[in-house]
Design a protein around this motif. Structure first.
Motif, PDB file in Angstrom:
ATOM      1  N   HIS A  34      34.266  43.491  44.648  1.00 49.53           N
ATOM      2  CA  HIS A  34      33.320  42.193  44.969  1.00 49.53           C
ATOM      3  C   HIS A  34      33.310  41.017  43.013  1.00 49.53           C
ATOM      4  N   GLU A  35      33.100  39.917  43.320  1.00 50.69           N
ATOM      5  CA  GLU A  35      33.135  39.283  42.029  1.00 50.69           C
ATOM      6  C   GLU A  35      32.512  39.771  40.359  1.00 50.69           C
ATOM      7  N   GLY A  36      33.156  39.185  40.126  1.00 50.08           N
ATOM      8  CA  GLY A  36      32.672  40.511  38.740  1.00 50.08           C
ATOM      9  C   GLY A  36      33.297  41.938  38.963  1.00 50.08           C
ATOM     10  N   THR A  87      43.493  29.956  42.495  1.00 46.57           N
ATOM     11  CA  THR A  87      42.373  31.261  43.044  1.00 46.57           C
ATOM     12  C   THR A  87      42.482  32.263  41.956  1.00 46.57           C
ATOM     13  N   VAL A  88      44.731  32.892  41.874  1.00 42.34           N
ATOM     14  CA  VAL A  88      44.752  34.076  41.285  1.00 42.34           C
ATOM     15  C   VAL A  88      45.548  33.812  40.177  1.00 42.34           C
ATOM     16  N   GLU A 162      41.062  29.128  35.151  1.00 48.98           N
ATOM     17  CA  GLU A 162      39.615  30.121  35.787  1.00 48.98           C
ATOM     18  C   GLU A 162      39.674  30.639  37.027  1.00 48.98           C
ATOM     19  N   PRO A 163      40.712  31.159  37.321  1.00 49.17           N
ATOM     20  CA  PRO A 163      41.306  31.423  38.870  1.00 49.17           C
ATOM     21  C   PRO A 163      39.919  32.745  39.169  1.00 49.17           C
ATOM     22  N   SER A 164      39.829  32.655  40.177  1.00 48.77           N
ATOM     23  CA  SER A 164      38.680  33.726  40.851  1.00 48.77           C
ATOM     24  C   SER A 164      38.437  35.253  40.817  1.00 48.77           C
ATOM     25  N   LEU A 165      40.137  35.452  40.798  1.00 52.06           N
ATOM     26  CA  LEU A 165      41.104  36.941  40.916  1.00 52.06           C
ATOM     27  C   LEU A 165      42.320  37.027  40.212  1.00 52.06           C
ATOM     28  N   ALA A 196      35.362  38.042  35.473  1.00 53.20           N
ATOM     29  CA  ALA A 196      36.383  37.522  36.048  1.00 53.20           C
ATOM     30  C   ALA A 196      36.249  38.970  36.777  1.00 53.20           C
ATOM     31  N   THR A 197      36.795  38.880  38.174  1.00 53.00           N
ATOM     32  CA  THR A 197      36.904  39.841  38.874  1.00 53.00           C
ATOM     33  C   THR A 197      38.496  40.309  38.715  1.00 53.00           C
ATOM     34  N   ILE A 198      39.267  41.942  38.330  1.00 53.36           N
ATOM     35  CA  ILE A 198      40.174  42.074  38.268  1.00 53.36           C
ATOM     36  C   ILE A 198      40.557  43.164  38.495  1.00 53.36           C
TER      37      ILE A 198
END
Ligand SMILES: Nc1ncnc2c1ncn2[C@@H]1O[C@H](COP(=O)(O)OP(=O)(O)O)[C@@H](O)[C@H]1O
Ligand SMILES: [Mg+2]
Length: 282
Positions: A34-36, A87-88, A162-165, A196-198
Motif C-alpha cells: 500500500h501507499e506509504g 513511476t519506479v 518522485e516515483p510512487s514506488l 514513499a512506498t518502498i
C-alpha cells in the motif's frame, strides 16, 4: 479510515526461466503493497527476491500472472521505458552512474523528456542531491566519489522524478557499515517524511526491522509475513536485549534500573520497559 491506495499488486505472479531445464523462480506470488508502506523481502539467495523486483519494476516479463502498479496492469502498458521512468525508482547494488557525467548531470538524466526547461531540471536535481547530503559534490565525476557517495547519487537519480514506488535490491550490500547505515536512514526518511512506498530486498535483520512488514521468500513463494508492530517498541526490545542479554531473561532488576538511568525520561521508559519485559519474557 480511508482505503489506502494499493501501489503494488501481484496476482499469481509466476516466472519460469529457461526451457530445457526450467527454473521456477516465482510461483504464484500474491502480494499487495500500500501507499506509504515500507516492506522488506528476506531469506535465502535463489528464493526469487530479485526476480520479484524485476517483474514489479517491469524490467522483465512474467511467464504468467499479473502485476498492477498503481492500478495499471503492466501487460497493457505500451511504453514500458516511459512507465519505468515516471513511476519506479530503482536502487540496486550496481548503481550504473554514467562515468562521464558529473553527480549533478547524472541526477538530471531521468528528467530529460519529463521537465522541459534546463533550468528547472538543474534546480530539481540540486534539490535531490541536497536531500541525499551530496550538495557539495555536484561537480564530481563518479570516479571521484566513494562507493557510499555513488550510491547516494544513484538514489537521488532514482528518486528525482518522485516515483510512487522505490524498489531496492540489497542497496547496502556492497557498502561498508557506516555508508550502509546512511543509505538506510535515507530510505527510512523518504518513507516516513515523503510517504514513499518502498519494497526492499535485504539480508540484514536490522534493516528489515526498520520496515513495517517483513516477507520471507522461499522457492519462489512468500512463506512468511511478519508485521513490525511498532518500530519504537521493536527498537526498545532490541536495545533491551542487547544491553541486558541474559540478565533481562532472568529479570535482573538492577540491570533494568541501570537502563532506566541511561534515559532522560525515566517514567516513560519504565512504562515501556514493563511492556517490553512482558513481551520478551512471555
Ligand atoms: N536470467 C535467469 N535465467 C535463468 N535462471 C535465473 C535467471 N535469473 C534468476 N534465475 C534463477 O531463478 C531463481 C531465483 O533467482 P533470484 O530471483 O535472483 O533469487 P534471489 O534474488 O532471491 O537470490 C534462482 O534459482 C536463479 O538461479
Ligand atoms: Mg537477488
Amino acid at each position: 479510515m480511508a482505503e489506502r491506495r494499493t501501489i503494488v499488486a501481484t496476482r499469481d505472479l509466476t516466472k519460469v526461466y529457461g526451457t530445457a531445464v526450467p527454473v521456477v523462480a516465482l510461483d504464484h506470488v500474491n502480494l499487495d503493497v500500500h501507499e506509504g508502506e515500507m516492506v522488506a523481502v528476506m531469506r535465502p539467495s535463489g528464493s526469487g527476491k530479485s526476480t520479484l523486483l524485476n517483474m514489479i519494476g517491469a524490467l522483465d516479463r512474467p511467464t504468467s500472472g499479473t502485476v498492477l502498479i498503481d492500478g495499471q496492469d503492466l501487460a497493457h502498458v505500451k511504453d514500458l521505458d516511459r512507465f519505468r521512468a515516471r513511476t519506479v525508482g530503482f536502487v540496486f547494488q550496481m548503481h550504473n552512474l554514467i562515468p562521464t557525467l558529473t553527480a549533478l548531470e547524472n541526477v538530471e538524466v531521468p528528467l530529460r523528456g519529463q521537465v522541459r526547461s534546463a533550468q528547472q531540471r538543474r534546480a530539481r536535481a540540486r534539490e535531490m542531491l541536497a536531500l541525499v547530503g551530496m550538495a557539495d559534490r555536484e561537480d564530481h565525476l563518479p570516479s571521484q566519489l566513494s562507493g557510499g557517495q555513488r550510491q547516494r547519487v544513484a538514489i537521488a537519480r532514482a528518486l528525482v522524478n518522485e516515483p510512487s514506488l522505490i524498489l531496492a535490491d540489497e542497496p547496502t550490500g556492497n557498502l561498508d557499515s557506516v555508508s550502509g547505515a546512511e543509505i538506510l536512514d535515507l530510505l527510512i526518511r523518504l518513507n516516513r517524511e515523503h510517504n514513499a512506498t518502498i519494497l526492499i530486498v535485504t539480508h540484514d535483520r536490522n534493516i528489515a526491522r526498520a520496515t513495517q512488514r517483513i516477507l520471507e521468500m522461499r522457492d519462489g513463494r512468500i512463506v512468511g509475513e511478519h508485521r513490525v508492530a511498532d518500530p519504537f517498541t521493536e527498537d526498545l526490545r532490541a536495545f533491551a536485549q542487547s544491553a541486558l542479554g541474559q540478565k533481562l531473561m532472568a529479570g535482573d532488576a538492577e540491570a533494568i534500573a541501570h537502563l532506566a538511568r541511561l534515559h532522560n525520561n525515566a517514567a516513560e521508559l519504565a512504562a515501556q520497559m514493563a511492556q517490553v519485559l512482558r513481551a520478551v519474557i512471555s
